[in-house]
Enzyme design. Structure first.
Site, PDB file in Angstrom:
ATOM      1  N   CYS A  91      -2.322  -3.366  -6.427  1.00 43.20           N
ATOM      2  CA  CYS A  91      -3.321  -2.531  -6.273  1.00 43.20           C
ATOM      3  C   CYS A  91      -3.915  -1.721  -7.372  1.00 43.20           C
ATOM      4  CB  CYS A  91      -2.655  -1.127  -5.531  1.00 43.20           C
ATOM      5  SG  CYS A  91      -1.690   0.104  -6.536  1.00 43.20           S
ATOM      6  N   GLU A  92      -5.218  -1.391  -7.505  1.00 44.46           N
ATOM      7  CA  GLU A  92      -6.055  -0.880  -8.572  1.00 44.46           C
ATOM      8  C   GLU A  92      -5.554   0.468  -9.059  1.00 44.46           C
ATOM      9  OE1 GLU A  92     -10.326   0.502  -6.805  1.00 44.46           O
ATOM     10  OE2 GLU A  92     -10.163  -1.538  -7.319  1.00 44.46           O
ATOM     11  N   HIS A  93      -4.935   1.194  -8.169  1.00 50.96           N
ATOM     12  CA  HIS A  93      -4.526   2.727  -8.578  1.00 50.96           C
ATOM     13  C   HIS A  93      -3.228   2.822  -9.293  1.00 50.96           C
ATOM     14  CE1 HIS A  93      -6.896   3.265  -4.791  1.00 50.96           C
ATOM     15  NE2 HIS A  93      -7.708   3.404  -5.716  1.00 50.96           N
ATOM     16  N   HIS A  94      -2.401   1.754  -9.014  1.00 48.21           N
ATOM     17  CA  HIS A  94      -0.985   1.995  -9.675  1.00 48.21           C
ATOM     18  C   HIS A  94      -0.714   0.594 -10.211  1.00 48.21           C
ATOM     19  CE1 HIS A  94      -0.971   5.190  -6.805  1.00 48.21           C
ATOM     20  NE2 HIS A  94      -0.437   5.653  -7.758  1.00 48.21           N
ATOM     21  N   GLN A 132      -7.125  -3.090  -0.338  1.00 49.97           N
ATOM     22  CA  GLN A 132      -7.012  -3.833   0.420  1.00 49.97           C
ATOM     23  C   GLN A 132      -8.314  -3.922   1.239  1.00 49.97           C
ATOM     24  OE1 GLN A 132      -3.312  -3.619   2.985  1.00 49.97           O
ATOM     25  NE2 GLN A 132      -4.443  -4.444   4.696  1.00 49.97           N
ATOM     26  N   HIS A 160       2.425  -2.438   0.701  1.00 48.03           N
ATOM     27  CA  HIS A 160       1.981  -1.733  -0.691  1.00 48.03           C
ATOM     28  C   HIS A 160       3.126  -1.254  -1.395  1.00 48.03           C
ATOM     29  CE1 HIS A 160      -2.561  -1.859  -0.215  1.00 48.03           C
ATOM     30  NE2 HIS A 160      -2.148  -2.350   1.196  1.00 48.03           N
ATOM     31  N   CYS A 162       3.191   0.426  -3.847  1.00 45.80           N
ATOM     32  CA  CYS A 162       2.956   1.899  -4.362  1.00 45.80           C
ATOM     33  C   CYS A 162       3.346   2.973  -3.400  1.00 45.80           C
ATOM     34  CB  CYS A 162       1.326   1.919  -4.897  1.00 45.80           C
ATOM     35  SG  CYS A 162       0.363   1.517  -3.579  1.00 45.80           S
TER      36      CYS A 162
END
Length: 201
Positions: A91-94, A132, A160, A162
């Site tokens: 995931c690009e956030h975490h 996603q 996920h 995260c």
């Protein structure tokens, strides 16, 4: 196809391997460990090597990946589905893992793709920092632009980390996303048939 390729930087913009390894050492110190201790001495090199593999999708040319199409289909124009394609993304956030499987179908319009190409497209977009939702759309758009079929359907289901490892810590929860183009988008019966084939009914 620049929007699909979605590369974040050119090779000229990338830090050197040595700079990347030093960044790992900084993170090790930040979490409270000693990058100089025996067990961590080679960790920066290992992490950088692993990242090259885990994020190899940035170096892939999607036009080259999809490559040759075939016109000798004997008039076949019904659904072509490759289901249960496993993938590993982040995931690009975490920057935590996303583990799932993709189901990809299209309705040919005189040309077909090699079946391995469909799995390869999933692999390319999976091996990037992702959401996603974006990954689902990117797979569909890549096939749409290359093959120009009557329609494309993509269904992704994934867990996920995260959500499982941090935050709400709900392991086992699954996120589902779909994207449809062409006849799949315009025809509810085709969508239902696609989903029925994905579920094996």
């Amino acid at each position: 196809m620049d929007a699909i390729v979605n590369k974040l930087s050119s090779d000229a913009d990338r830090p050197s391997r040595e700079e990347a390894e030093e960044a790992v050492r900084t993170l090790l110190r930040w979490i409270g460990d000693d990058p100089g201790r025996e067990g961590l001495l080679d960790t920066p090199k290992r992490v950088v090597k692993a990242y090259r593999e885990l994020f190899a999708g940035y170096d892939a040319d999607i036009d080259e990946v999809l490559g040759t199409t075939f016109e000798e289909v004997a008039g076949y124009n019904d659904i072509v589905l490759v289901r249960d394609i496993p993938f590993f993304s982040h995931c690009e956030h975490h920057m935590l893992p996303v583990i799932g499987k993709a189901h990809v179908a299209y309705l040919p319009d005189g040309r077909v793709l090699g079946l391995s190409k469909i799995a390869r497209v999933v692999e390319v977009f999976g091996r990037r920092l992702q959401t996603q939702e974006a990954m689902t759309a990117q797979i569909a758009n890549a096939i749409e632009e290359t093959l120009r079929p009557q329609g494309v359907g993509v269904f992704i289901e994934a867990e996920h980390m995260c959500m499982a490892m941090r935050g709400v810590q709900k392991s086992g929860s699954t996120t589902l996303t779909t994207t449809f183009t062409g006849r799949f988008k315009d025809n509810a019966a085709e969508q239902a048939r696609f989903m029925s084939m994905v579920r094996g009914r």
